[in-house]
Design a protein around this motif. Structure first.
Motif, PDB file in Angstrom:
ATOM      1  N   GLY A 167       0.819  -1.206   0.000  1.00  0.00           N
ATOM      2  CA  GLY A 167       0.000   0.000   0.000  1.00  0.00           C
ATOM      3  C   GLY A 167       0.854   1.257   0.000  1.00  0.00           C
ATOM      4  O   GLY A 167       0.553   2.239  -0.695  1.00  0.00           O
ATOM      5  N   GLY A 168       1.952   1.242   0.757  1.00  0.00           N
ATOM      6  CA  GLY A 168       2.868   2.384   0.774  1.00  0.00           C
ATOM      7  C   GLY A 168       3.521   2.614  -0.579  1.00  0.00           C
ATOM      8  O   GLY A 168       3.711   3.759  -1.005  1.00  0.00           O
ATOM      9  N   VAL A 169       3.863   1.528  -1.274  1.00  0.00           N
ATOM     10  CA  VAL A 169       4.452   1.651  -2.611  1.00  0.00           C
ATOM     11  C   VAL A 169       3.479   2.359  -3.551  1.00  0.00           C
ATOM     12  O   VAL A 169       3.841   3.282  -4.278  1.00  0.00           O
ATOM     13  N   PHE A 170       2.215   1.960  -3.514  1.00  0.00           N
ATOM     14  CA  PHE A 170       1.244   2.581  -4.403  1.00  0.00           C
ATOM     15  C   PHE A 170       0.936   4.021  -4.009  1.00  0.00           C
ATOM     16  O   PHE A 170       0.741   4.874  -4.873  1.00  0.00           O
ATOM     17  N   LEU A 171       0.887   4.320  -2.733  1.00  0.00           N
ATOM     18  CA  LEU A 171       0.677   5.707  -2.314  1.00  0.00           C
ATOM     19  C   LEU A 171       1.837   6.593  -2.765  1.00  0.00           C
ATOM     20  O   LEU A 171       1.638   7.707  -3.257  1.00  0.00           O
ATOM     21  N   SER A 172       3.049   6.099  -2.598  1.00  0.00           N
ATOM     22  CA  SER A 172       4.222   6.849  -3.026  1.00  0.00           C
ATOM     23  C   SER A 172       4.202   7.078  -4.532  1.00  0.00           C
ATOM     24  O   SER A 172       4.473   8.182  -5.007  1.00  0.00           O
ATOM     25  N   LEU A 173       3.863   6.055  -5.281  1.00  0.00           N
ATOM     26  CA  LEU A 173       3.785   6.174  -6.730  1.00  0.00           C
ATOM     27  C   LEU A 173       2.705   7.168  -7.146  1.00  0.00           C
ATOM     28  O   LEU A 173       2.920   8.009  -8.017  1.00  0.00           O
ATOM     29  N   ALA A 174       1.556   7.099  -6.491  1.00  0.00           N
ATOM     30  CA  ALA A 174       0.449   7.983  -6.860  1.00  0.00           C
ATOM     31  C   ALA A 174       0.752   9.435  -6.531  1.00  0.00           C
ATOM     32  O   ALA A 174       0.625  10.316  -7.388  1.00  0.00           O
ATOM     33  N   PHE A 175       1.166   9.703  -5.285  1.00  0.00           N
ATOM     34  CA  PHE A 175       1.344  11.092  -4.872  1.00  0.00           C
ATOM     35  C   PHE A 175       2.663  11.695  -5.342  1.00  0.00           C
ATOM     36  O   PHE A 175       2.761  12.900  -5.529  1.00  0.00           O
ATOM     37  N   GLY A 176       3.677  10.883  -5.513  1.00  0.00           N
ATOM     38  CA  GLY A 176       4.971  11.421  -5.896  1.00  0.00           C
ATOM     39  C   GLY A 176       5.209  11.470  -7.389  1.00  0.00           C
ATOM     40  O   GLY A 176       6.072  12.202  -7.862  1.00  0.00           O
ATOM     41  N   HIS A 177       4.437  10.679  -8.169  1.00  0.00           N
ATOM     42  CA  HIS A 177       4.738  10.592  -9.585  1.00  0.00           C
ATOM     43  C   HIS A 177       3.506  10.751 -10.475  1.00  0.00           C
ATOM     44  O   HIS A 177       3.498  11.593 -11.369  1.00  0.00           O
ATOM     45  N   LEU A 178       2.486   9.947 -10.250  1.00  0.00           N
ATOM     46  CA  LEU A 178       1.359   9.912 -11.175  1.00  0.00           C
ATOM     47  C   LEU A 178       0.494  11.176 -11.134  1.00  0.00           C
ATOM     48  O   LEU A 178       0.138  11.724 -12.181  1.00  0.00           O
ATOM     49  N   ILE A 179       0.146  11.637  -9.951  1.00  0.00           N
ATOM     50  CA  ILE A 179      -0.707  12.826  -9.867  1.00  0.00           C
ATOM     51  C   ILE A 179       0.010  14.070 -10.384  1.00  0.00           C
ATOM     52  O   ILE A 179      -0.570  14.820 -11.190  1.00  0.00           O
ATOM     53  N   PRO A 180       1.275  14.327 -10.004  1.00  0.00           N
ATOM     54  CA  PRO A 180       1.952  15.485 -10.591  1.00  0.00           C
ATOM     55  C   PRO A 180       2.072  15.405 -12.119  1.00  0.00           C
ATOM     56  O   PRO A 180       1.938  16.414 -12.811  1.00  0.00           O
ATOM     57  N   GLU A 181       2.306  14.204 -12.653  1.00  0.00           N
ATOM     58  CA  GLU A 181       2.374  14.054 -14.103  1.00  0.00           C
ATOM     59  C   GLU A 181       1.016  14.309 -14.750  1.00  0.00           C
ATOM     60  O   GLU A 181       0.933  14.904 -15.821  1.00  0.00           O
ATOM     61  N   CYS A 182      -0.035  13.870 -14.101  1.00  0.00           N
ATOM     62  CA  CYS A 182      -1.394  14.121 -14.591  1.00  0.00           C
ATOM     63  C   CYS A 182      -1.680  15.614 -14.635  1.00  0.00           C
ATOM     64  O   CYS A 182      -2.204  16.129 -15.620  1.00  0.00           O
ATOM     65  N   VAL A 183      -1.323  16.328 -13.576  1.00  0.00           N
ATOM     66  CA  VAL A 183      -1.546  17.779 -13.521  1.00  0.00           C
ATOM     67  C   VAL A 183      -0.727  18.474 -14.601  1.00  0.00           C
ATOM     68  O   VAL A 183      -1.216  19.385 -15.286  1.00  0.00           O
ATOM     69  N   HIS A 184       0.506  18.036 -14.809  1.00  0.00           N
ATOM     70  CA  HIS A 184       1.366  18.633 -15.834  1.00  0.00           C
ATOM     71  C   HIS A 184       0.779  18.422 -17.233  1.00  0.00           C
ATOM     72  O   HIS A 184       0.898  19.279 -18.102  1.00  0.00           O
ATOM     73  N   GLY A 185       0.137  17.283 -17.451  1.00  0.00           N
ATOM     74  CA  GLY A 185      -0.466  16.990 -18.749  1.00  0.00           C
ATOM     75  C   GLY A 185      -1.665  17.856 -19.063  1.00  0.00           C
ATOM     76  O   GLY A 185      -2.087  17.951 -20.217  1.00  0.00           O
ATOM     77  N   PHE A 186      -2.231  18.502 -18.060  1.00  0.00           N
ATOM     78  CA  PHE A 186      -3.401  19.346 -18.267  1.00  0.00           C
ATOM     79  C   PHE A 186      -3.046  20.830 -18.336  1.00  0.00           C
ATOM     80  O   PHE A 186      -3.903  21.667 -18.170  1.00  0.00           O
ATOM     81  N   ALA A 187      -1.797  21.154 -18.570  1.00  0.00           N
ATOM     82  CA  ALA A 187      -1.407  22.566 -18.662  1.00  0.00           C
ATOM     83  C   ALA A 187      -2.124  23.198 -19.848  1.00  0.00           C
ATOM     84  O   ALA A 187      -2.068  22.717 -20.963  1.00  0.00           O
ATOM     85  N   GLY A 188      -2.831  24.258 -19.596  1.00  0.00           N
ATOM     86  CA  GLY A 188      -3.574  24.928 -20.659  1.00  0.00           C
ATOM     87  C   GLY A 188      -4.788  25.641 -20.106  1.00  0.00           C
ATOM     88  O   GLY A 188      -4.792  26.126 -18.977  1.00  0.00           O
ATOM     89  N   ASP A 189      -5.831  25.675 -20.911  1.00  0.00           N
ATOM     90  CA  ASP A 189      -7.051  26.404 -20.543  1.00  0.00           C
ATOM     91  C   ASP A 189      -8.081  25.532 -19.841  1.00  0.00           C
ATOM     92  O   ASP A 189      -9.280  25.795 -19.926  1.00  0.00           O
ATOM     93  N   TYR A 190      -7.648  24.516 -19.171  1.00  0.00           N
ATOM     94  CA  TYR A 190      -8.572  23.641 -18.462  1.00  0.00           C
ATOM     95  C   TYR A 190      -8.796  24.165 -17.046  1.00  0.00           C
ATOM     96  O   TYR A 190      -7.984  24.894 -16.496  1.00  0.00           O
ATOM     97  N   ASN A 191      -9.902  23.744 -16.467  1.00  0.00           N
ATOM     98  CA  ASN A 191     -10.160  24.040 -15.065  1.00  0.00           C
ATOM     99  C   ASN A 191      -9.073  23.337 -14.245  1.00  0.00           C
ATOM    100  O   ASN A 191      -8.790  22.163 -14.451  1.00  0.00           O
ATOM    101  N   GLU A 192      -8.443  24.053 -13.329  1.00  0.00           N
ATOM    102  CA  GLU A 192      -7.322  23.473 -12.585  1.00  0.00           C
ATOM    103  C   GLU A 192      -7.720  22.295 -11.705  1.00  0.00           C
ATOM    104  O   GLU A 192      -6.876  21.500 -11.306  1.00  0.00           O
ATOM    105  N   ALA A 193      -8.996  22.158 -11.405  1.00  0.00           N
ATOM    106  CA  ALA A 193      -9.451  21.031 -10.584  1.00  0.00           C
ATOM    107  C   ALA A 193      -9.714  19.776 -11.419  1.00  0.00           C
ATOM    108  O   ALA A 193      -9.855  18.686 -10.859  1.00  0.00           O
ATOM    109  N   LEU A 194      -9.751  19.889 -12.747  1.00  0.00           N
ATOM    110  CA  LEU A 194     -10.106  18.760 -13.604  1.00  0.00           C
ATOM    111  C   LEU A 194      -9.183  17.545 -13.430  1.00  0.00           C
ATOM    112  O   LEU A 194      -9.681  16.421 -13.263  1.00  0.00           O
ATOM    113  N   PRO A 195      -7.851  17.703 -13.441  1.00  0.00           N
ATOM    114  CA  PRO A 195      -7.024  16.494 -13.268  1.00  0.00           C
ATOM    115  C   PRO A 195      -7.256  15.807 -11.928  1.00  0.00           C
ATOM    116  O   PRO A 195      -7.252  14.578 -11.850  1.00  0.00           O
ATOM    117  N   TYR A 196      -7.487  16.588 -10.884  1.00  0.00           N
ATOM    118  CA  TYR A 196      -7.743  15.986  -9.570  1.00  0.00           C
ATOM    119  C   TYR A 196      -9.090  15.263  -9.553  1.00  0.00           C
ATOM    120  O   TYR A 196      -9.235  14.224  -8.917  1.00  0.00           O
TER     121      TYR A 196
END
Length: 198
Positions: free
Chosen positions: A52-81
């Motif tokens: 569970g710790g491995v997946f939490l680390s992967l999600a919060f440290g890598h996947l979510i920031p990459e998801c937010v970076h992929g939405f750079a533009g005119d999107y609502n900032e809450a959309l990736p979350y």
């Protein structure tokens, strides 16, 4: 992007899948060979916490920031979350609500199954157990539900691996899936053993 040894990324993904399948088979067979693994609740609990710790680390440290970076533009900032939350709720629904995998796991641990063999009752009388026992049929149904929930879970994990765009992402995801699968396979085999081999 370059990949190690000049092997294309899709071939690495196939190799990672072969590695994950081998890992699943090995850790499915371990409880069959060594019963102490399935009886050690502390070790299984620690393995669950670690995965569970491995997946939490992967999600919060890598996947979510990459998801937010992929939405750079005119999107609502809450959309990736919201999309991340939607994915989490989908998995939660599949595993906890639709299939109740956690409840099925505890039901199989608490239930007993004797495959139609004779059992001694409290008074010493021998009674033949048959498949008409509601508790036994309910435990068998729970085993199928748990297996189905884990199959859907595995499909979603493999989709994530297939969508990875770089070797590093594929390798990191493979490692986190493998660490998680160790616990899942040992636990699933232990449950089936307790259900069918008591």
């Amino acid at each position: 992007t370059t990949t190690p040894y000049g092997i294309p990324l899709n071939m690495w993904k196939i190799l990672f899948q072969i590695f994950l399948t081998t890992t699943n088979v090995v850790f499915w067979l371990l409880p069959l060979r060594f019963s102490k693994i399935s009886d050690n609740k502390v070790a299984l609990g620690l393995a669950n916490a670690f995965s569970g710790g491995v997946f939490l680390s992967l999600a919060f440290g890598h996947l979510i920031p990459e998801c937010v970076h992929g939405f750079a533009g005119d999107y609502n900032e809450a959309l990736p979350y919201m999309i991340v939350l939607g994915g989490y709720l989908l998995i939660f629904f599949v595993e906890k609500v639709a299939f109740d995998a956690h409840g099925a796991l505890h039901e199989m641990e608490g239930g007993s199954c004797n495959n139609g063999h004779d059992v001694k009752m409290n008074g010493g009388d021998v009674a033949n157990s048959d498949d008409s026992d509601p508790a036994a049929s309910n435990s068998g149904r729970s085993a199928v539900i748990l297996l189905g929930a884990l199959a859907v879970h595995s499909i979603l994990e493999m989709m994530a691996l297939g969508l990875a765009k770089t070797f590093g992402d594929s390798a990191l995801l493979t490692l986190s899936i493998a660490l998680h699968q160790v616990y899942i396979q040992c636990r699933l085999c232990s449950c089936f053993l307790s259900l069918f081999c008591k």
